[in-house]
Design an enzyme around this catalytic site. Sequence first.
Site, short mmCIF file in Angstrom:
data_model
loop_
_atom_site.label_atom_id
_atom_site.label_comp_id
_atom_site.label_asym_id
_atom_site.label_seq_id
_atom_site.Cartn_x
_atom_site.Cartn_y
_atom_site.Cartn_z
N ARG A 268 0.85 -1.18 0.00
CA ARG A 268 0.00 0.00 0.00
C ARG A 268 0.90 1.24 0.00
O ARG A 268 1.94 1.27 0.67
CB ARG A 268 -0.90 0.03 1.24
CG ARG A 268 -2.12 -0.89 1.14
CD ARG A 268 -3.16 -0.37 0.16
NE ARG A 268 -4.37 -1.16 0.11
CZ ARG A 268 -4.65 -2.07 -0.82
NH1 ARG A 268 -3.80 -2.33 -1.79
NH2 ARG A 268 -5.79 -2.73 -0.81
N GLU B 169 -4.77 7.44 -5.34
CA GLU B 169 -4.89 6.77 -6.64
C GLU B 169 -6.20 7.19 -7.31
O GLU B 169 -7.22 7.25 -6.62
CB GLU B 169 -4.86 5.24 -6.45
CG GLU B 169 -3.53 4.76 -5.90
CD GLU B 169 -3.50 3.25 -5.64
OE1 GLU B 169 -4.50 2.56 -5.92
OE2 GLU B 169 -2.47 2.78 -5.15
N HIS C 79 -1.54 0.26 -10.04
CA HIS C 79 -2.16 -0.71 -9.13
C HIS C 79 -2.63 -1.95 -9.91
O HIS C 79 -3.80 -2.33 -9.86
CB HIS C 79 -3.33 -0.07 -8.37
CG HIS C 79 -3.62 -0.76 -7.07
ND1 HIS C 79 -3.86 -0.09 -5.90
CD2 HIS C 79 -3.71 -2.09 -6.75
CE1 HIS C 79 -4.10 -0.96 -4.93
NE2 HIS C 79 -4.01 -2.19 -5.42
#
Length: 318
Positions: free
Chosen positions: A235, A264, A283
């Site tokens: 993360r 994000e 991601h």
Amino acid sequence: MACDRFEAFNSGSLGAIVRVATAETAPVVSALTSTPRLEVTEDPVGDRADKLRVLIAFRPPADEDISGYDWIHCAGAGTDHLLKALPTSEEDRPLMTRTIGRMGDQMGAYCLSYALADLQKHRARQEAQREKRWDSQALAPSELFESDVLVIGTGAIGSSIAACFRPLAQSVTGLSRSGRPAPHFDRVQPWSKPGSLKKKAFVIAALPSTNSTEAIIDASFFSRLRQAVFINVGRGATVAMGDLRDALSSGQVRNAALDVFSEEPLPTDHWCWDHPQVTVTPHVSGITRPEDSADAFLHHWEVLCRAGWPLNRSARIS
Ligand SMILES: NC(=O)c1ccc[n+]([C@@H]2O[C@H](COP(=O)([O-])OP(=O)(O)OC[C@H]3O[C@@H](n4cnc5c(N)ncnc54)[C@H](OP(=O)(O)O)[C@@H]3O)[C@@H](O)[C@H]2O)c1
């Protein structure tokens, strides 16, 4: 994870109403609708005391307070977004389960690809080809079998990443809160006593986002590294990004591949986009496959049903 909160239901009548919220896709719904005793909805569940109230989601749906659910199954591996919408005490929270599926394998492949691209000098070789330059000395590879790898976080994801590197690397060390042994690592050190990290060629972060991991990978950690390649698939919030930038300048970190960020999508004015030593990916290192979400949920459902009701206080489902 103990399940004594399910004592109100008895084995003969156990049924559940399952909300499959927002971004989850058709295969999850179709797998569940063919399962006896599961009623599936895409809408808020409301007060249904006759049934186990279950939510399957990546993130809390905006239209519902999720603390009233009996069981929340995270469609992915990271439960942080859901946990933020729930009471902090585990006792007061619904049962939480999650999906791992093939995600660890995907993330191992992601990390391995950046490690090998670095060792095999992909970027420099492309530049040399553009310049029609034959330089076998400068473009010779370094070897993974001579490289030491550190994985921060030795849980389901960290262990799968270690499994990818283990047959190929010189050594794979884990760092975790406890330092307890974990599968596929040569050794695991506690975060408080990491030992010397100077020779770690690849440092891979696979930590969850929690209060205790917030910006834990900071200047003090980077100061232990020498010319390491840093990869973050856990993360974004676990890394102090200003400290990473300094570590790239000082040579503690040689290159970084970053798949996760505190915000994000990564804002277009973020320094990472243009930094010559940073690779940004959106991601994508571990993408949840809907069939894995459905399989994990159904596995837990079967365990719950087999355990019987009222559930034995020592029963664990994950
Ligand atoms: N990029 C992606 O596409 C993607 C996909 C899936 C998952 N993820 C992320 O990967 C994370 C890790 O997943 P997982 O399944 O491996 O989690 P996990 O099974 O819960 O394992 C977490 C690991 O982190 C360690 N840890 C926790 N707090 C720590 C601390 N304060 N200091 C040092 N170590 C600490 C734990 O140590 P102990 O073992 O000692 O408790 C454990 O080894 C997920 O939470 C998710 O956020 C990202």
